[in-house]
Write a protein that holds these residues in place. Sequence first.
Motif, PDB file in Angstrom:
ATOM      1  N   ALA A  58       0.517  -1.173  -0.170  1.00  0.00           N
ATOM      2  CA  ALA A  58       0.128  -0.018  -0.287  1.00  0.00           C
ATOM      3  C   ALA A  58       0.680   1.554   0.024  1.00  0.00           C
ATOM      4  CB  ALA A  58      -0.515   0.176   1.381  1.00  0.00           C
ATOM      5  N   ALA A  59       1.894   1.140   1.136  1.00  0.00           N
ATOM      6  CA  ALA A  59       2.804   2.586   0.706  1.00  0.00           C
ATOM      7  C   ALA A  59       3.286   2.898  -0.585  1.00  0.00           C
ATOM      8  CB  ALA A  59       4.126   2.484   2.071  1.00  0.00           C
ATOM      9  N   ILE A  60       3.724   2.109  -1.180  1.00  0.00           N
ATOM     10  CA  ILE A  60       4.400   2.063  -2.590  1.00  0.00           C
ATOM     11  C   ILE A  60       3.805   2.861  -3.491  1.00  0.00           C
ATOM     12  CG2 ILE A  60       4.747  -0.153  -3.377  1.00  0.00           C
ATOM     13  CD1 ILE A  60       7.217   2.176  -2.867  1.00  0.00           C
ATOM     14  N   GLN A  61       2.549   1.998  -3.068  1.00  0.00           N
ATOM     15  CA  GLN A  61       1.218   2.165  -4.743  1.00  0.00           C
ATOM     16  C   GLN A  61       0.789   3.945  -4.116  1.00  0.00           C
ATOM     17  OE1 GLN A  61       2.188  -0.372  -6.777  1.00  0.00           O
ATOM     18  NE2 GLN A  61       0.605   1.221  -7.520  1.00  0.00           N
ATOM     19  N   ILE A  62       1.248   4.554  -2.963  1.00  0.00           N
ATOM     20  CA  ILE A  62       1.153   5.643  -2.458  1.00  0.00           C
ATOM     21  C   ILE A  62       1.123   6.297  -3.349  1.00  0.00           C
ATOM     22  CG2 ILE A  62       0.256   7.358  -0.615  1.00  0.00           C
ATOM     23  CD1 ILE A  62      -1.086   4.543   0.826  1.00  0.00           C
ATOM     24  N   ILE A  63       2.505   5.697  -2.234  1.00  0.00           N
ATOM     25  CA  ILE A  63       4.242   6.516  -2.914  1.00  0.00           C
ATOM     26  C   ILE A  63       3.908   6.456  -4.737  1.00  0.00           C
ATOM     27  CG2 ILE A  63       6.571   6.852  -3.845  1.00  0.00           C
ATOM     28  CD1 ILE A  63       6.891   5.807  -0.530  1.00  0.00           C
ATOM     29  N   SER A  64       3.523   5.857  -5.407  1.00  0.00           N
ATOM     30  CA  SER A  64       3.545   5.814  -7.049  1.00  0.00           C
ATOM     31  C   SER A  64       2.513   6.952  -7.632  1.00  0.00           C
ATOM     32  CB  SER A  64       3.106   5.122  -7.463  1.00  0.00           C
ATOM     33  OG  SER A  64       3.920   4.179  -6.928  1.00  0.00           O
ATOM     34  N   ALA A  65       1.145   6.514  -6.242  1.00  0.00           N
ATOM     35  CA  ALA A  65       0.792   7.848  -6.946  1.00  0.00           C
ATOM     36  C   ALA A  65       0.753   8.880  -6.519  1.00  0.00           C
ATOM     37  CB  ALA A  65      -1.085   7.039  -6.393  1.00  0.00           C
ATOM     38  N   THR A 394       6.317  15.963  -0.537  1.00  0.00           N
ATOM     39  CA  THR A 394       7.705  15.179  -0.246  1.00  0.00           C
ATOM     40  C   THR A 394       6.934  14.746   1.271  1.00  0.00           C
ATOM     41  OG1 THR A 394       8.807  16.306   1.632  1.00  0.00           O
ATOM     42  CG2 THR A 394       9.254  16.410  -0.798  1.00  0.00           C
ATOM     43  N   VAL A 395       7.190  13.171   0.681  1.00  0.00           N
ATOM     44  CA  VAL A 395       6.804  12.424   2.089  1.00  0.00           C
ATOM     45  C   VAL A 395       7.579  12.400   3.250  1.00  0.00           C
ATOM     46  CG1 VAL A 395       5.598  10.437   0.418  1.00  0.00           C
ATOM     47  CG2 VAL A 395       8.207  10.599   1.165  1.00  0.00           C
ATOM     48  N   LYS A 396       6.869  11.845   4.148  1.00  0.00           N
ATOM     49  CA  LYS A 396       7.307  12.012   5.283  1.00  0.00           C
ATOM     50  C   LYS A 396       7.425  11.296   6.504  1.00  0.00           C
ATOM     51  CE  LYS A 396       7.147  17.495   5.220  1.00  0.00           C
ATOM     52  NZ  LYS A 396       7.058  17.089   4.238  1.00  0.00           N
ATOM     53  N   ALA A 397       7.191  11.164   7.964  1.00  0.00           N
ATOM     54  CA  ALA A 397       7.290   9.695   8.333  1.00  0.00           C
ATOM     55  C   ALA A 397       7.419   8.378   8.541  1.00  0.00           C
ATOM     56  CB  ALA A 397       5.607  10.677   9.767  1.00  0.00           C
ATOM     57  N   TRP A 398       5.664   7.266   8.699  1.00  0.00           N
ATOM     58  CA  TRP A 398       5.664   6.565   8.273  1.00  0.00           C
ATOM     59  C   TRP A 398       5.663   6.203   6.512  1.00  0.00           C
ATOM     60  CZ3 TRP A 398       2.360   3.550   4.761  1.00  0.00           C
ATOM     61  CH2 TRP A 398       1.555   4.397   4.770  1.00  0.00           C
ATOM     62  N   LEU A 399       5.453   6.910   5.944  1.00  0.00           N
ATOM     63  CA  LEU A 399       5.073   6.871   4.123  1.00  0.00           C
ATOM     64  C   LEU A 399       6.895   6.463   4.336  1.00  0.00           C
ATOM     65  CD1 LEU A 399       2.885   6.296   2.935  1.00  0.00           C
ATOM     66  CD2 LEU A 399       3.055   8.419   1.647  1.00  0.00           C
ATOM     67  N   ALA A 400       7.566   7.226   4.567  1.00  0.00           N
ATOM     68  CA  ALA A 400       8.801   7.585   3.753  1.00  0.00           C
ATOM     69  C   ALA A 400       9.834   6.153   4.567  1.00  0.00           C
ATOM     70  CB  ALA A 400       9.910   8.538   4.412  1.00  0.00           C
TER      71      ALA A 400
END
Length: 424
Positions: A58-65, A394-400
């Motif tokens: 889920a995290a890597i797809q949210i990052i892609s999106a 830019t992504v921060k915290a848990w997503l990074a």
Amino acid sequence: MTRPVPRHRRSLFNLLGPGLITGAADDDPSGIATYSQAGAQTGFGLLWTVFLTTPFMAAIQIISARIGAVTGRGIVANARTIYPRSLVLALVALLCGANVINIAADLAAMGEALRMLIGGPPHAYAAAFGLFCLVLQVFISYRRYAPYLKFLTLVLFAYVAAAFSVDVPWREVLAAAVLPHFPPDADYWFLVVAILGTTISPYLFFWQASEEVEEDNLKHLRSFSRSPQRAKIRLTDISIDTWIGMALSNTVAFFIIVTTAATLHAGGVTDIQTASQAAEALRPIAGPFTFFVFAAGIIGTGLLAVPVLGGAAAYAVADAFGWRSSLELNVLQARGFYLILGGATALGILLAFSGIDPIRLLLWSAVINGVAAAPIMGMMMGMVTSRRVLGDYTVKAWLAWAGWGATVLMGLTVVGLIASLFLG
């Protein structure tokens, strides 16, 4: 300026889009074969991979999106701004190679599934399916027919029903889901890399990023250039859509492993070599319709996934060379984009004629995706933590942490496979 729609007026149905489609496409024929082989070969022993990968997936797809939605450009177009051209082109070539092999594997499986039902030449069926997907993409917008194909993938929930129709030791299932073990066995690590490769697949990164761009263009959202409030709502919508899509995808994966473990593995079948063997896992719930239900799942997910695989390659190459790229454009408006789309599908059709066993080809395509994923994910993490690319978003915290964790996990499993080959 148009005000954002109040939260209470936005239905869940309206939030679902690229994330849900991506999740549905993730359970493609390669995924079905890989999860089935894992259940047959190791029983419940690899359930931990599905449980572990869900948040990372889920995290890597949210990052892609986020890359696509924030910048209005695909992953490769953004990569060109901070990485050397040679590195970008190498990763694009890696993606395209993996996608062509995956297309071939999916088409071969679809042809074999139809042969299992009605007889006849599976290679001809594979070619027909490939051409059918290509014609649809050229002449009909993918977003128009994809929602109908999603209904075909609902047959995969037959695995869920089947799991509750046989004797399953649920305590053992729970233990296997949360307690991983790592034997120095090459076959075991081959399946680990295959499961992670078919679950966290590079083509899904590129597809979802580009589809978020398409979504914004069609709805004229431009959230990130209008107001922080709209941007926050847009990011929340992306997260909800993606979490639901990935959760549904991995739920199906979990029950495919459980069902095949409780039927095939328990019955002494520990190596699936044919589509008909894989289909037998559904017999407890499907009975005389076993082959039909299995074939419907393979063909339905294949029709959903093959355009995604070809489209992801086309978006990546078009972005690398600065060509116009959109499935909403016609062939004359985006010649290069459709040339790559057609070329990837055509190569997949040719490779499907190679004579390689479809089940083996599906497994190898999953492994190749697993090997390709780590360097591509590393490139993406460099982008989403760069203000030069995403500015204030830019992504921060848990997503990074989750994104880097997913990257490290993919890399370690490949290292584990290589080490097991030498130790064995």
